[in-house]
Every structure is written in structure tokens, then in C-alpha cells.
Design a protein around this motif. Structure first.
Motif, PDB file in Angstrom:
ATOM      1  N   ASP A 161     -16.556 -47.384  -3.999  1.00 57.51           N
ATOM      2  CA  ASP A 161     -17.830 -46.796  -3.566  1.00 57.51           C
ATOM      3  C   ASP A 161     -18.624 -47.844  -2.796  1.00 57.51           C
ATOM      4  OD1 ASP A 161     -20.934 -46.063  -5.255  1.00 57.51           O
ATOM      5  OD2 ASP A 161     -20.186 -45.285  -3.361  1.00 57.51           O
ATOM      6  N   ALA A 162     -18.920 -47.529  -1.520  1.00 61.78           N
ATOM      7  CA  ALA A 162     -19.675 -48.469  -0.714  1.00 61.78           C
ATOM      8  C   ALA A 162     -21.094 -48.520  -1.219  1.00 61.78           C
ATOM      9  CB  ALA A 162     -19.654 -48.045   0.752  1.00 61.78           C
ATOM     10  N   GLY A 163     -21.672 -49.695  -1.190  1.00 59.50           N
ATOM     11  CA  GLY A 163     -23.067 -49.841  -1.544  1.00 59.50           C
ATOM     12  C   GLY A 163     -23.933 -49.464  -0.362  1.00 59.50           C
ATOM     13  N   VAL A 164     -25.128 -49.995  -0.346  1.00 59.48           N
ATOM     14  CA  VAL A 164     -26.046 -49.756   0.762  1.00 59.48           C
ATOM     15  C   VAL A 164     -25.564 -50.556   1.973  1.00 59.48           C
ATOM     16  CG1 VAL A 164     -28.433 -49.928   1.540  1.00 59.48           C
ATOM     17  CG2 VAL A 164     -27.932 -49.477  -0.879  1.00 59.48           C
ATOM     18  N   THR A 165     -25.461 -49.889   3.104  1.00 61.46           N
ATOM     19  CA  THR A 165     -25.048 -50.592   4.311  1.00 61.46           C
ATOM     20  C   THR A 165     -26.160 -50.539   5.349  1.00 61.46           C
ATOM     21  OG1 THR A 165     -23.986 -48.612   5.216  1.00 61.46           O
ATOM     22  CG2 THR A 165     -22.609 -50.081   3.910  1.00 61.46           C
ATOM     23  N   GLN A 166     -26.243 -51.609   6.155  1.00 62.90           N
ATOM     24  CA  GLN A 166     -27.255 -51.709   7.183  1.00 62.90           C
ATOM     25  C   GLN A 166     -26.631 -52.199   8.473  1.00 62.90           C
ATOM     26  OE1 GLN A 166     -30.457 -53.752   4.262  1.00 62.90           O
ATOM     27  NE2 GLN A 166     -31.280 -53.239   6.279  1.00 62.90           N
ATOM     28  N   SER A 167     -27.188 -51.736   9.572  1.00 61.33           N
ATOM     29  CA  SER A 167     -26.733 -52.221  10.878  1.00 61.33           C
ATOM     30  C   SER A 167     -27.909 -52.307  11.838  1.00 61.33           C
ATOM     31  CB  SER A 167     -25.651 -51.289  11.434  1.00 61.33           C
ATOM     32  OG  SER A 167     -26.186 -49.992  11.669  1.00 61.33           O
ATOM     33  N   PRO A 168     -27.867 -53.241  12.778  1.00 59.06           N
ATOM     34  CA  PRO A 168     -26.882 -54.313  12.880  1.00 59.06           C
ATOM     35  C   PRO A 168     -27.173 -55.422  11.872  1.00 59.06           C
ATOM     36  CG  PRO A 168     -28.545 -54.594  14.553  1.00 59.06           C
ATOM     37  CD  PRO A 168     -28.900 -53.327  13.823  1.00 59.06           C
ATOM     38  N   THR A 169     -26.328 -56.442  11.855  1.00 57.52           N
ATOM     39  CA  THR A 169     -26.521 -57.573  10.951  1.00 57.52           C
ATOM     40  C   THR A 169     -27.602 -58.498  11.481  1.00 57.52           C
ATOM     41  OG1 THR A 169     -24.200 -57.471  10.355  1.00 57.52           O
ATOM     42  CG2 THR A 169     -25.383 -59.468   9.773  1.00 57.52           C
ATOM     43  N   HIS A 170     -27.516 -58.767  12.757  1.00 58.48           N
ATOM     44  CA  HIS A 170     -28.481 -59.627  13.430  1.00 58.48           C
ATOM     45  C   HIS A 170     -28.939 -58.954  14.715  1.00 58.48           C
ATOM     46  CE1 HIS A 170     -26.089 -62.569  11.085  1.00 58.48           C
ATOM     47  NE2 HIS A 170     -27.239 -63.185  10.932  1.00 58.48           N
ATOM     48  N   LEU A 171     -30.148 -59.308  15.126  1.00 58.18           N
ATOM     49  CA  LEU A 171     -30.710 -58.723  16.337  1.00 58.18           C
ATOM     50  C   LEU A 171     -31.700 -59.720  16.927  1.00 58.18           C
ATOM     51  CD1 LEU A 171     -30.295 -55.972  17.653  1.00 58.18           C
ATOM     52  CD2 LEU A 171     -32.162 -55.083  16.276  1.00 58.18           C
ATOM     53  N   ILE A 172     -31.636 -59.914  18.230  1.00 62.17           N
ATOM     54  CA  ILE A 172     -32.611 -60.753  18.922  1.00 62.17           C
ATOM     55  C   ILE A 172     -33.313 -59.906  19.971  1.00 62.17           C
ATOM     56  CG2 ILE A 172     -32.970 -62.796  20.359  1.00 62.17           C
ATOM     57  CD1 ILE A 172     -30.477 -64.014  19.067  1.00 62.17           C
ATOM     58  N   LYS A 173     -34.643 -59.903  19.917  1.00 62.16           N
ATOM     59  CA  LYS A 173     -35.450 -59.133  20.854  1.00 62.16           C
ATOM     60  C   LYS A 173     -36.550 -60.036  21.415  1.00 62.16           C
ATOM     61  CE  LYS A 173     -33.766 -54.869  20.457  1.00 62.16           C
ATOM     62  NZ  LYS A 173     -33.323 -54.073  21.632  1.00 62.16           N
ATOM     63  N   THR A 174     -37.200 -59.577  22.477  1.00 59.45           N
ATOM     64  CA  THR A 174     -38.339 -60.303  23.015  1.00 59.45           C
ATOM     65  C   THR A 174     -39.619 -59.527  22.715  1.00 59.45           C
ATOM     66  OG1 THR A 174     -38.042 -59.242  25.164  1.00 59.45           O
ATOM     67  CG2 THR A 174     -37.002 -61.391  24.838  1.00 59.45           C
ATOM     68  N   ARG A 175     -40.717 -60.245  22.767  1.00 60.86           N
ATOM     69  CA  ARG A 175     -42.019 -59.625  22.486  1.00 60.86           C
ATOM     70  C   ARG A 175     -42.240 -58.384  23.343  1.00 60.86           C
ATOM     71  NH1 ARG A 175     -46.159 -64.401  23.374  1.00 60.86           N
ATOM     72  NH2 ARG A 175     -44.561 -64.884  24.910  1.00 60.86           N
ATOM     73  N   GLY A 176     -42.823 -57.354  22.729  1.00 60.07           N
ATOM     74  CA  GLY A 176     -43.120 -56.131  23.444  1.00 60.07           C
ATOM     75  C   GLY A 176     -42.008 -55.093  23.408  1.00 60.07           C
ATOM     76  N   GLN A 177     -40.784 -55.536  23.061  1.00 56.29           N
ATOM     77  CA  GLN A 177     -39.682 -54.577  23.010  1.00 56.29           C
ATOM     78  C   GLN A 177     -39.761 -53.712  21.758  1.00 56.29           C
ATOM     79  OE1 GLN A 177     -36.129 -57.174  23.598  1.00 56.29           O
ATOM     80  NE2 GLN A 177     -35.788 -55.951  25.471  1.00 56.29           N
ATOM     81  N   GLN A 178     -38.870 -52.747  21.708  1.00 62.02           N
ATOM     82  CA  GLN A 178     -38.777 -51.847  20.570  1.00 62.02           C
ATOM     83  C   GLN A 178     -37.405 -52.043  19.916  1.00 62.02           C
ATOM     84  OE1 GLN A 178     -36.626 -48.861  20.815  1.00 62.02           O
ATOM     85  NE2 GLN A 178     -37.101 -48.143  18.761  1.00 62.02           N
TER      86      GLN A 178
END
Lengths: 110, 112
Positions: free
Chosen positions: A1-18
Motif C-alpha cells: 500500500d503506497a503511502g502519501v505521495t507528492q510531486s514534484p520532489t523539487h521545484l525552482i521558480k522565480t519571484r512572481g511566478q505561479q
């Protein structure tokens, strides 16, 4: 049984983005909560979803919004990113008061 | 003043010793108390869950809740190097039971 999964693992954004983060709860869990954890701090409650509705909300601005789908998975959206939004974003699922956390998405805002 | 106070440590103990962790809180409405373990760059893992006052034991872990003093504790017996992690206390009230209020976490280092 899979536990809680999240995606993505890492994310890089710049100010003002969504950004959109995703979470799939443990099997049998119908409630999803989102938390923000800054470095060296405990997680801070953002909001909780149950039956596709936001049931509770913490002290976060409207830039933070979410959604829950019929299969109980959830998304966290953050608009107009600020440098201070850099953190580990954690999703937790539950069917009672015990909450089980996923591995988190590490968001870096440059 | 924060609703939940927790000493950030680090707390360093030799292998085999008892680790003693605690949190204090100010909101008398808190009824549900949890301890989580978090390894570096990972999500928190639920260790213990208790409702209202009393003691609960699970293997090497014992959780205690003293609502009259607004004080909760976690004890880890026979500590191992693999117990080295950050331990977070969390709590919630009946009317906001899904909204966990966390302490800042205590870093524990168990040395061989």
C-alpha cells in the motif's frame, strides 16, 4: 500500500511566478491537509480539504489556494511567488485525527 | 508567545541512553497530541498519538500528556544511532481537530 505521495520532489521558480504542487493520499483516506515548513521550523498549517471543500484554513494569504478532486487527490497553488515562499511543502492525509505525511515538495523561489 | 513551545536542541545522548523530549502549550482546548519523527529532508513520520491526558507506550517509545500542566513528553528507551532525527510535537483541539499546531522540533543526536 503506497503511502502519501507528492510531486514534484523539487521545484525552482522565480519571484512572481505561479506554482502547482500535487498530492495523492493514502488509500482509504478522504481528507488532505497542506503544511508549509520553513528551514528549522515546525510545519505551519495552510488548509485542509474534505469532500472537495476547504474545511479549515490557517493564516495564509489568498495567494495560496487549493483543490481536491473526486479521487481525494489534491493540489496546492501559490500565485505571485515571493522569496519567503521558499520552503518544504508537506501534504498529509487522514481518515481520522491521525495525519500521515508525504515526503514533501521542496520549493525554491529565486 | 507561540502556542506550542519546544526546545530546538540539539540534544546529544550516547547510544543506549533514554532520550527525554517535551513540549509545553498554552491552549487549554488542545485534546489530541502527537509526536512525529523527521529525518533530514524527509516528511514527518507519526510515532505516537494520544487523546487527552495519560500515558501510552509503544515498543521503545512512551508518550505522556499532563493537561493540568499543559506539558507533554516523549521518552525513547535504549536509543540507537538510527533515532538521530528531529522530533516534532503536534496538537489539535476538538473544534479544529484537523489543524495541527506544531512545535519547532528538537534535534536529537545519538552517538555510538
Amino acid at each position: 500500500d503506497a503511502g502519501v505521495t507528492q510531486s514534484p520532489t523539487h521545484l525552482i521558480k522565480t519571484r512572481g511566478q505561479q506554482v502547482t504542487l500535487r498530492c495523492s493520499p493514502k488509500s482509504g483516506h478522504d481528507t488532505v491537509s497542506w503544511y508549509q515548513q520553513a528551514l528549522g521550523q515546525g510545519p505551519q498549517f495552510i488548509f485542509q480539504y474534505y469532500e472537495e471543500e476547504e474545511r479549515q484554513r490557517g493564516n495564509f494569504p489568498d495567494r495560496f489556494s487549493g483543490h481536491q478532486f473526486p479521487n481525494y487527490s489534491s493540489e496546492l497553488n501559490v500565485n505571485a511567488l515571493l522569496l519567503g515562499d521558499s520552503a518544504l511543502y508537506l501534504c498529509a492525509s487522514s481518515s481520522s485525527n491521525e495525519q500521515f505525511f508525504g515526503p514533501g515538495t521542496r520549493l525554491t523561489v529565486l | 508567545q507561540k502556542e506550542v513551545e519546544q526546545d530546538p536542541g540539539p540534544l546529544s545522548v550516547p547510544e543506549g541512553a533514554i532520550v527525554s523530549l517535551n513540549c509545553t502549550y498554552s491552549n487549554s482546548a488542545f485534546q489530541y497530541f502527537m509526536w512525529y519523527r523527521q529525518y533530514s529532508r524527509k516528511g514527518p513520520e507519526l510515532l505516537m498519538y494520544t487523546y487527552s491526558s495519560g500515558n501510552k507506550e509503544d515498543g521503545r517509545f512512551t508518550a505522556q500528556v499532563d493537561k493540568s500542566s499543559k506539558y507533554i513528553s516523549l521518552f525513547i528507551r535504549d536509543s540507537q544511532p538510527s533515532d538521530s532525527a528531529t522530533y516534532l510535537c503536534a496538537m489539535s483541539s476538538t473544534d479544529s481537530w484537523g489543524k495541527l499546531q506544531f512545535g519547532a522540533g528538537t534535534q536529537v543526536v545519538v552517538t555510538p
